[in-house]
Design an enzyme around this catalytic site. Structure first.
Site, PDB file in Angstrom:
ATOM      1  CG  ASN A   1       2.212  -0.211   3.697  1.00 61.70           C
ATOM      2  OD1 ASN A   1       1.863  -1.355   3.441  1.00 61.70           O
ATOM      3  ND2 ASN A   1       3.323   0.318   3.222  1.00 61.70           N
ATOM      4  N   GLY A   2       0.757  -2.426   5.869  1.00 61.58           N
ATOM      5  CA  GLY A   2       1.324  -3.510   6.676  1.00 61.58           C
ATOM      6  C   GLY A   2       0.250  -4.516   7.023  1.00 61.58           C
TER       7      GLY A   2
ATOM      8  CD1 TRP B   1      -1.006  -5.279  -4.499  1.00 62.24           C
ATOM      9  CD2 TRP B   1      -0.706  -6.367  -2.567  1.00 62.24           C
ATOM     10  NE1 TRP B   1      -0.632  -6.571  -4.791  1.00 62.24           N
ATOM     11  CE2 TRP B   1      -0.434  -7.253  -3.630  1.00 62.24           C
ATOM     12  CE3 TRP B   1      -0.577  -6.836  -1.259  1.00 62.24           C
ATOM     13  CZ2 TRP B   1      -0.049  -8.578  -3.421  1.00 62.24           C
ATOM     14  CZ3 TRP B   1      -0.193  -8.159  -1.058  1.00 62.24           C
ATOM     15  CH2 TRP B   1       0.075  -9.018  -2.135  1.00 62.24           C
TER      16      TRP B   1
ATOM     17  CB  CYS C   1      -0.879   0.025   1.239  1.00 66.50           C
ATOM     18  SG  CYS C   1      -1.756  -1.514   1.488  1.00 66.50           S
TER      19      CYS C   1
ATOM     20  CD  GLU D   1       7.420  -9.203 -13.207  1.00 66.41           C
ATOM     21  OE1 GLU D   1       7.070  -9.031 -12.042  1.00 66.41           O
ATOM     22  OE2 GLU D   1       8.585  -9.018 -13.585  1.00 66.41           O
TER      23      GLU D   1
ATOM     24  CG  HIS E   1      16.761 -34.361 -16.597  1.00 61.16           C
ATOM     25  ND1 HIS E   1      17.174 -35.678 -16.607  1.00 61.16           N
ATOM     26  CD2 HIS E   1      17.860 -33.621 -16.884  1.00 61.16           C
ATOM     27  CE1 HIS E   1      18.476 -35.722 -16.861  1.00 61.16           C
ATOM     28  NE2 HIS E   1      18.916 -34.477 -17.041  1.00 61.16           N
TER      29      HIS E   1
ATOM     30  NE  ARG F   1       4.576   2.085  -1.160  1.00 58.77           N
ATOM     31  CZ  ARG F   1       5.729   1.738  -0.615  1.00 58.77           C
ATOM     32  NH1 ARG F   1       6.855   2.140  -1.165  1.00 58.77           N
ATOM     33  NH2 ARG F   1       5.773   1.017   0.477  1.00 58.77           N
TER      34      ARG F   1
ATOM     35  CE  LYS G   1       9.710  -1.368  -8.546  1.00 63.80           C
ATOM     36  NZ  LYS G   1      10.194  -2.292  -9.591  1.00 63.80           N
TER      37      LYS G   1
ATOM     38  CE  LYS H   1      10.746  -8.417 -14.998  1.00 64.88           C
ATOM     39  NZ  LYS H   1      11.703  -8.510 -13.961  1.00 64.88           N
TER      40      LYS H   1
ATOM     41  CD  GLU I   1      14.473 -10.659 -14.082  1.00 64.67           C
ATOM     42  OE1 GLU I   1      14.121 -11.394 -13.150  1.00 64.67           O
ATOM     43  OE2 GLU I   1      14.064  -9.493 -14.199  1.00 64.67           O
TER      44      GLU I   1
HETATM   45  C1  F6R Z   1       9.802  -8.751 -10.521  1.00 70.26           C
HETATM   46  C2  F6R Z   1       9.967  -8.008  -9.289  1.00 70.26           C
HETATM   47  C3  F6R Z   1       9.894  -8.749  -8.014  1.00 70.26           C
HETATM   48  C4  F6R Z   1      10.914  -8.180  -7.023  1.00 70.26           C
HETATM   49  C5  F6R Z   1      10.726  -8.833  -5.648  1.00 70.26           C
HETATM   50  C6  F6R Z   1      11.763  -8.363  -4.656  1.00 70.26           C
HETATM   51  O1  F6R Z   1       9.915  -7.925 -11.634  1.00 70.26           O
HETATM   52  O2  F6R Z   1      10.125  -6.825  -9.302  1.00 70.26           O
HETATM   53  O3  F6R Z   1      10.083 -10.109  -8.200  1.00 70.26           O
HETATM   54  O4  F6R Z   1      12.198  -8.409  -7.505  1.00 70.26           O
HETATM   55  O5  F6R Z   1       9.450  -8.543  -5.165  1.00 70.26           O
HETATM   56  O6  F6R Z   1      11.692  -7.000  -4.471  1.00 70.26           O
HETATM   57  P1  F6R Z   1      12.895  -6.171  -3.882  1.00 70.26           P
HETATM   58  O7  F6R Z   1      14.003  -6.255  -4.853  1.00 70.26           O
HETATM   59  O8  F6R Z   1      12.365  -4.783  -3.720  1.00 70.26           O
HETATM   60  O9  F6R Z   1      13.246  -6.814  -2.580  1.00 70.26           O
END
Ligand code: F6R
Length: 615
Positions: free
Chosen positions: A100-101, A74, A2, A495, A511, A27, A610, A492, A488
């Site tokens: 938030n939390g 969120w 949030c 998501e 496998h 966020r 985020k 990408k 990765e």
């Molecule tokens: C994917 C992404 C997430 C973050 C993960 C960790 O694109 O952004 O997988 O990498 O939530 O977040 P941080 O790096 O902020 O600890």
């Protein structure tokens, strides 16, 4: 998670709070709300959906008021509905609160309050806070700020809270524990509060980051800002100067933040190593961890803890540090590490990697490691974040604010720091010759220009994206340090475009996953020149034999893979250790274009946030 924004001062609070919410929308974006004190009234507006929904709704009213709080949600407890959106208000309509939390013991608190006659409107954990504060305030006959302080003694969990009350039209109270909160000190005797500095930077650069269990009381009639701990002892605010620039928070002509951030990578990688290496003199140094270099070299092992994309960067780091500095490295999902009673002691060094510096699992993993005596270090992007403050030392990635929810430039900056770390340790330990170090540093310095060249293939990558935009599944393969790049790439894609994708070590394909391959399955393979090149070519043949479609990332000038692959994307030649910095870029662009073509919300993908401040 949030986002929180608040304003208290002489300005009209609503536009300030609304603008702040837009900046924080990355966020959390399932619902939003504001509360304002206006001419003796408490006005509350809440709407499910984006901040723009709230704006459209609230703009029907004539809103004024010099104190306001706002929230983007969120959802954790309860669906994203108007009612569950924050602020939540006390039953008598006096106190409004945003949070938030997660309040972990909300269920028992809620039952106790219901027994005392409180009626809950929402399904959220947050609503217990506002009723608890109201309850204490009435029972103990104390003002709402004091009631909030007392209430925190009953609360288990994580919080950043801001509350206002109709009875105190010049006061605002905030508190934090394990969820970030920053206070901006305005130039007109006014104050701003937010989950991060992005809503504040256009008004002031003077900020105070709250520490855990600190309470900020802002009273416009009585000295402005005062800080207390939850034991009610007054503390001196530590005022810091923000280095953030406003342009970094704007799209700057790009259609999406994600695209802007992909294109920023030549600069962000350069900013990351600037001042930390000198090729002519042949040295590399991470000042932040200098004191801990010996400890790292002598450590039993280095344990990297992280989540998501940062965990992928950690895997690249494992290859780099083990290869160059010959130090034992393990990479752990922070969420697994913290709950499985890991064997860890003072001979270990635990390194957290986190863009936000706020990820709850990563923070908890560090706290656990610290409690067992390990040295804890951090690699973070957000300056002043929780992880950067609890670690013994660390290095910032200096990638600048990353607003797109899908991480791009933060990943390449993390890998850059890990390369610098590996070289620093190798230099100190003597596992690299001076001439090899010189070559590696020169190569690292050439990376920003090489990233620019990869970005020039954008049109070609967009055309490939158009061919594969409608698939339902995709496989990503790589070997060695290109395996994390495959992971990765798959993350990408899934998501932001919601296509199911898996990353695999190329040799593991036979496998199990090979059973999935048919003429509809695109397989993205990192097949650059290096030790495993021939082996990857064999894996490509295995895919082709089953009619899979191969899209290969190859080294410029490659002819062999070009003959068998359906598509190739060239990247410039570089040292094998640094390939992830280049091979990641086309995969970011591919995911971006596919998501745009599928009309997905690239910057704010569904269900994601985020900064993951809940476990
Ligand atoms: C994917 C992404 C997430 C973050 C993960 C960790 O694109 O952004 O997988 O990498 O939530 O977040 P941080 O790096 O902020 O600890």
């Amino acid at each position: 998670m949030c986002g929180i924004v608040a304003y208290i001062g002489k300005k009209n609070a609503f536009p300030v709070v609304l603008k702040g919410l837009k900046r924080l929308e990355y966020r959390g974006y399932d619902s939003a709300g504001v509360a304002l004190l206006s001419k003796g009234n408490l006005l509350v507006y809440k709407k499910a959906g984006k901040v723009s929904n709230l704006e459209d709704y609230a703009n029907q009213f004539d809103i004024s008021g010099h104190i306001g709080i706002g929230h983007t949600r969120w959802a954790t407890h309860g669906l994203p509905t108007d009612i569950n959106a924050h602020p939540h208000v006390s039953m008598d309509g006096t106190i409004a609160l945003i949070h938030n939390g997660i309040i972990e013991n909300y269920d028992s608190l809620r039952k106790e309050l219901i027994n005392q006659g409180y009626v809950f409107k929402s399904e959220t954990d947050t609503e217990v806070l506002v009723h608890l504060i109201d309850n204490i305030s009435k029972k103990e006959k104390v003002w709402f700020g004091e009631a909030l302080r007392i209430a925190l003694h009953y609360v288990i969990g994580a919080y950043a809270i801001v509350a206002i009350s109709k009875d105190y039209p010049n006061r605002l109270v905030a508190a934090r524990k394990s969820s970030p909160l920053v206070v901006g000190i305005g130039t007109e005797g006014d104050f701003y509060l937010a989950s991060d500095a992005s809503p504040i930077v256009e008004y002031t650069k003077q900020v105070v980051y709250l520490n855990d269990e600190e309470i900020a009381v802002i009273d416009l009639e009585n000295d402005g800002l005062k800080l207390y701990n939850i034991g009610d002892q007054q503390k001196t605010p530590y005022i810091q100067q923000l280095e953030l620039e406003l342009e970094a928070l704007e799209k700057g002509g790009y259609e999406h933040f994600m695209l802007k951030e992909i294109y920023e990578q030549p600069r962000s990688i350069l900013d990351c190593f600037r001042g930390r290496l000198n090729t002519n003199e042949g040295w590399v140094s991470l000042r932040g961890i200098r004191e801990y270099e010996d400890k790292m070299i002598q450590a039993n092992r280095l344990v990297i803890v992280a989540c998501g994309t940062s965990w992928h960067a950690g895997l690249v780091g494992e290859y780099l540090i083990e290869d160059l500095a010959r130090i034992n490295v393990e990479v752990e999902y922070a969420s697994e590490f913290r709950y499985r009673n890991p064997i860890i002691d003072e001979r270990d060094v635990v390194i957290a990697i986190s863009q936000s510096g706020e990820t709850a699992d990563t923070l908890a993993a560090l706290e656990l490691a610290k409690s067992k005596g390990a040295t804890i270090l951090g690699i973070c992007n957000v300056v002043g974040s929780s992880i950067s403050r609890i670690t013994d030392a660390g290095s910032y990635t200096h990638a600048g604010p990353e607003i797109g929810v899908a991480s791009t430039k933060a990943f390449t900056a993390q890998v850059t720091i890990l390369a610098l770390m590996a070289l620093t340790l190798a230099q100190k330990k003597g596992t690299i010759t001076q001439s090899a170090l010189h070559t590696m540093l020169a190569e690292l310095e050439s990376i920003p220009n090489k990233v620019k060249r990869v970005l020039e293939s954008n049109g070609h990558i967009e055309r490939i994206a158009a061919q594969y935009k409608d698939v339902s599944n995709a496989l990503y393969l790589g070997r060695g340090n290109s395996f994390p790049v495959a992971l990765e790439g798959a993350l990408k894609l899934k998501e932001i475009s919601y296509i199911h994708a898996e990353g695999y070590p190329a040799a593991e394909m036979k496998h199990g996953p090979i059973a999935l391959i048919d003429e509809n399955m695109p397989v993205f393979v990192i097949a650059t020149q290096g030790n495993s090149y021939e082996k990857v070519v064999s894996n490509i043949q295995e895919v082709k034999a089953r009619k899979g479609k191969i899209i290969a990332i190859v080294t410029e000038g490659d002819i062999h893979v070009r003959e068998i692959a359906d598509e190739v994307i060239e990247i410039p030649e570089t040292n094998e250790c640094l390939v992830p910095l280049l091979a990641t870029i086309p995969l970011q662009l591919l995911s971006y274009h596919i998501a745009v073509m599928r009309q997905c919300n690239v910057d704010q993908p569904r269900n994601l946030a985020k900064s993951v401040t809940v476990e």
